[in-house]
Design a protein around this motif. Structure first.
Motif, short mmCIF file in Angstrom:
data_model
loop_
_atom_site.label_atom_id
_atom_site.label_comp_id
_atom_site.label_asym_id
_atom_site.label_seq_id
_atom_site.Cartn_x
_atom_site.Cartn_y
_atom_site.Cartn_z
N ILE A 146 14.56 -30.50 -11.85
CA ILE A 146 15.37 -31.56 -11.25
C ILE A 146 16.01 -32.41 -12.33
O ILE A 146 17.18 -32.74 -12.28
CB ILE A 146 14.50 -32.42 -10.30
N SER A 147 15.21 -32.74 -13.37
CA SER A 147 15.76 -33.69 -14.34
C SER A 147 16.73 -33.02 -15.29
O SER A 147 17.72 -33.64 -15.66
CB SER A 147 14.64 -34.40 -15.09
N ALA A 148 16.51 -31.79 -15.69
CA ALA A 148 17.39 -31.18 -16.70
C ALA A 148 18.46 -30.30 -16.07
O ALA A 148 19.65 -30.50 -16.29
CB ALA A 148 16.56 -30.38 -17.70
N ALA A 165 24.36 -32.63 -10.29
CA ALA A 165 23.97 -32.76 -8.89
C ALA A 165 23.48 -34.19 -8.70
O ALA A 165 22.37 -34.52 -9.10
CB ALA A 165 22.88 -31.77 -8.55
N LYS A 166 24.34 -35.01 -8.09
CA LYS A 166 24.04 -36.45 -8.08
C LYS A 166 22.86 -36.82 -7.20
O LYS A 166 22.27 -37.88 -7.38
CB LYS A 166 25.29 -37.22 -7.66
N TRP A 167 22.52 -35.97 -6.27
CA TRP A 167 21.42 -36.36 -5.37
C TRP A 167 20.10 -36.43 -6.12
O TRP A 167 19.12 -36.95 -5.61
CB TRP A 167 21.32 -35.39 -4.18
N ARG A 168 20.05 -35.89 -7.35
CA ARG A 168 18.78 -35.89 -8.06
C ARG A 168 18.35 -37.28 -8.49
O ARG A 168 17.18 -37.53 -8.75
CB ARG A 168 18.85 -35.01 -9.30
N THR A 169 19.30 -38.26 -8.57
CA THR A 169 19.02 -39.49 -9.29
C THR A 169 17.83 -40.27 -8.75
O THR A 169 17.06 -40.80 -9.53
CB THR A 169 20.25 -40.41 -9.29
N TYR A 217 17.22 -45.01 -0.48
CA TYR A 217 17.53 -44.21 -1.68
C TYR A 217 17.13 -42.76 -1.50
O TYR A 217 17.85 -41.85 -1.91
CB TYR A 217 16.83 -44.80 -2.90
N ILE A 218 15.92 -42.53 -0.98
CA ILE A 218 15.48 -41.16 -0.74
C ILE A 218 15.77 -40.88 0.72
O ILE A 218 15.03 -41.28 1.61
CB ILE A 218 13.99 -41.00 -1.09
N THR A 219 16.89 -40.23 0.95
CA THR A 219 17.40 -40.11 2.32
C THR A 219 17.08 -38.73 2.88
O THR A 219 16.50 -37.89 2.20
CB THR A 219 18.92 -40.29 2.33
N ASP A 220 17.51 -38.53 4.12
CA ASP A 220 17.35 -37.22 4.75
C ASP A 220 18.05 -36.14 3.95
O ASP A 220 17.64 -34.99 3.96
CB ASP A 220 17.94 -37.27 6.17
N ARG A 221 19.12 -36.52 3.27
CA ARG A 221 19.85 -35.52 2.49
C ARG A 221 18.96 -34.94 1.38
O ARG A 221 19.00 -33.75 1.08
CB ARG A 221 21.09 -36.18 1.88
N HIS A 222 18.15 -35.82 0.77
CA HIS A 222 17.25 -35.32 -0.28
C HIS A 222 16.23 -34.36 0.29
O HIS A 222 15.94 -33.32 -0.30
CB HIS A 222 16.53 -36.50 -0.95
N LEU A 223 15.67 -34.74 1.44
CA LEU A 223 14.67 -33.87 2.07
C LEU A 223 15.32 -32.54 2.43
O LEU A 223 14.75 -31.47 2.19
CB LEU A 223 14.11 -34.54 3.33
N GLU A 228 24.23 -45.57 -11.46
CA GLU A 228 25.39 -44.77 -11.86
C GLU A 228 26.05 -44.09 -10.67
O GLU A 228 27.25 -43.84 -10.70
CB GLU A 228 24.97 -43.70 -12.87
N THR A 229 25.25 -43.76 -9.64
CA THR A 229 25.83 -43.02 -8.52
C THR A 229 26.37 -43.93 -7.42
O THR A 229 27.08 -43.46 -6.56
CB THR A 229 24.79 -42.08 -7.88
#
Lengths: 169, 459
Positions: free
Chosen positions: B100-102, B109-113, B293-299, B447-448
């Motif tokens: 995820i981080s690298a 992939a901005k959703w990683r932030t 911040y941690i939304t359904d999109r992340h899940l 940043e995002t």
């Protein structure tokens, strides 16, 4: 000649960027900024052209090459020191040594990148700039100019006109 | 602890939204700093329970050191059992964080932030947990330093043709580089903590922030260095579990000696790593109220990744079976058949259910954002992946070339206690971390989201 340093505190990225551009238009070159996030706008305004290259990558390259070389050197040298043939394979078996060389490439490349970051960004430092404001890690942007004492008023006015919330010496 | 500025506004869940619609820079600071408030009694209750389990695990280890490796049920032919299984399991968990981080950083992939800090912490602690196991497994761990190439007057060096020595290099490099990457990412956030605190906290965070002040010079070199770390960490992620897989693939044991192993292990590692990210982040999101911040999109994204890696893993399972059949090698076939119907068959079928069947529910869109489903499937995946490693190691060794070397290993209380204790060790590190350091990156989330502008189109 007495130089003085002035700091403008901005609440917005665009106003701060405009201030940097105007300062540069007046041939002011010793400008520093503070921001809670890295900003392309600031880098472009500060340099006036494309992004400057950072020497950090040279550190990475030197570290990585040293890692590869030392990986092969260590494995080959130690294999020759204990010259024992096992399984009918050559004493210096390159394929497994590639793994050690690869790992050391990454290891030394990474550690040298860290060293490069410390050297170029002048970290760690015990003291913050006397004009640093704690809000710069939250939601404010700082533009710091060093100019001659005679220009002080003009610069202060420029920062204020550009939209600085606060201007101080 | 006071927020540096701004209004008091509770973070609200944004249904299905991406990061960004609503929080401002000041909100991000406030919401992350809020997670570091002094914890309540529930937190200490959980910590005490975990500490108790950890103490039991340590007690089991003391028994093993005192009475010997027989306490761990070690006997021929299974000299590798629970410890190596758990070692490989934890190394696998440690993959998702750096992925995820690298890798997602390089792909922008901005959703990683908002999830990468937690995942990276998970990686570090998982590798720290994994690192215990070779030492526990080696028995006389006071000789563990023999693995390190140090100059000796007898010119005795480690055998660099041994996969076990590759492992030492791969894992210590992975731990070091992941930690450097992690700490470099933390520095600007620690500076924000320093600026928001007073007294001794300010002093400690100030030391750790190393004088970070977000100047243009610092950011310029920081960004370049961060990109380079990501570029170095990316091949490293792939290499670590490949090297771990060669511990097996280099041996002539039936079922192990296969070129399939490196991609098979790497894929399984990512699969289980994402499951662990969900297992940790879903309660964290609830406990810290980070729904904004941690939304359904992340899940949804993580569920998709679990689905894809699960399907790839199923393909590898099929390849494994096909290869052993197509080899025409009776011992290879017998070893594979032993997994299906032998002494360990229930665990084989459990593994197939957990890793190949359970994630299929994520083909169905609502399941990917339904928290209880996600949680149950993630836990099943973790169980399945632990048993996958068990099913490679233990039945593999149980059914070798000659019938007189066959044997059945049964776990003992001591080795099971140590394995369970390792979960407590991991959780205690993770839960400690999220109360002293920002578990969500302040800088990268900012940043995002839209930057504050006056004359442009402010949000």
């Amino acid at each position: 000649m007495a130089a003085s340093t002035i700091l403008g505190v901005f609440a917005h990225v665009d106003t701060a960027t405009r201030a940097i551009r105007e300062l540069r238009a007046r041939s002011m070159r010793s400008i520093a900024t503070y921001s809670p996030v890295p900003l392309d706008e600031f880098e472009e305004a500060l340099t006036g052209h494309g992004l400057p290259r950072s020497p950090v990558r040279l550190f990475t390259l030197v570290g990585a090459v040293t890692g590869t070389a030392s990986g092969f050197a260590l494995t080959i040298w130690t294999a020759l020191k204990w010259n024992l043939i096992t399984g009918g394979k050559p004493v210096v078996s390159i394929p497994p040594f590639v793994i050690i060389a690869f790992e050391l490439t990454i290891l030394l490349g990474g550690l040298c990148t860290l060293l490069g970051l410390f050297v170029t960004a002048r970290l760690p430092s015990l003291r913050l700039s006397p004009r640093y404001d704690p809000r710069f890690s939250a939601d404010r942007f700082g533009v710091e100019v060093t100019c001659e004492a005679a220009e002080r008023r003009a610069v202060e006015d420029l920062l204020r006109d550009a939209g600085a919330e606060e201007v101080r010496g | 602890m006071s927020a540096p500025s701004g209004t008091e506004r509770p973070a609200r869940p944004i249904a299905g939204g991406a990061v960004g619609a609503s929080p401002t820079f000041a909100d991000v600071n406030r919401d992350v700093l809020r997670t570091l408030d002094f914890p309540g009694s529930a937190y200490f209750g959980w910590m005490s329970l975990i500490a108790l389990i950890l103490a039991t695990g340590i007690g089991c280890w003391v028994l093993q050191v005192y009475f010997g490796m027989g306490m761990a049920g070690k006997r021929n032919p299974q000299m590798w059992a629970m410890y190596i299984t758990t070692f490989v399991f934890w190394i696998g968990i440690g993959h998702a964080g750096t992925l995820i981080s690298a890798i997602l950083y390089l792909f922008r992939a901005k959703w990683r932030t908002s999830i990468y800090r937690g995942s990276e912490a998970m990686t570090i602690f998982a590798v720290m947990t994994a690192g215990l196991f070779p030492v526990i497994h080696a028995g006389r761990m006071w000789y563990a330093y023999w693995l390190i190439p140090y100059p000796s007057e007898r010119f005795l060096w480690p055998n660099f043709r041994s996969p076990l020595v590759w492992d030492v290099f791969a894992i210590s490099t992975y731990l070091t580089i992941s930690m450097v990457f992690f700490i470099v990412g933390l520095v600007p956030d620690i500076a924000a903590l320093r600026d928001a605190n007073t007294g001794w906290k300010r002093f400690i965070y100030g030391l750790l922030a190393m004088g970070w002040q977000g100047s243009d010079r610092q950011w310029r070199h920081y960004r370049r260095a961060y990109g380079l770390f990501a570029a170095l960490a990316t091949p490293l992620v792939v290499s670590v579990h490949s090297v771990v897989s060669w511990d097996f693939a280099m041996a002539l044991v039936p079922g192990w000696h296969s070129t399939l192993f490196a991609p098979f292990f790497v894929d399984g590692a990512i699969f289980s790593g994402f499951a662990m990210v969900l297992v940790l982040l879903i309660p964290m999101r609830r406990y810290f109220n980070l729904y904004a911040y941690i939304t359904d999109r992340h899940l949804d994204n993580m569920a998709k990744l679990i689905l894809v890696t699960g399907l790839v893993l199923t393909y590898f399972y099929a390849c494994e079976g096909f290869t052993s059949w197509y080899s025409g090698e009776p011992i290879e076939r017998a070893s594979y058949l032993f997994k299906w119907v032998g002494a360990y068959a229930p665990w084989w079928w459990l593994q197939l259910f957990c890793n190949s069947v359970a994630p299929l529910v994520f083909f169905w869109r609502p399941a990917r954002t339904h928290v209880p489903t996600l949680y149950v499937v993630s836990i099943l995946v973790l169980i399945g992946m632990w048993f996958e490693r068990f099913n490679i190691i233990v039945p593999g060794l149980a059914h070798g070339f000659y019938p007189y070397t066959f044997g059945t290993y049964i776990p003992t209380l001591v080795d099971s206690g140590i394995v369970i204790g390792s979960f407590a060790w991991f959780l205690i590190l993770f839960m400690g971390f999220i109360k002293v350091m920002p578990s969500m990156s302040i800088v990268e989330v900012k940043e995002t989201i839209p930057h504050p502008v006056r004359d442009g189109h402010a949000h």
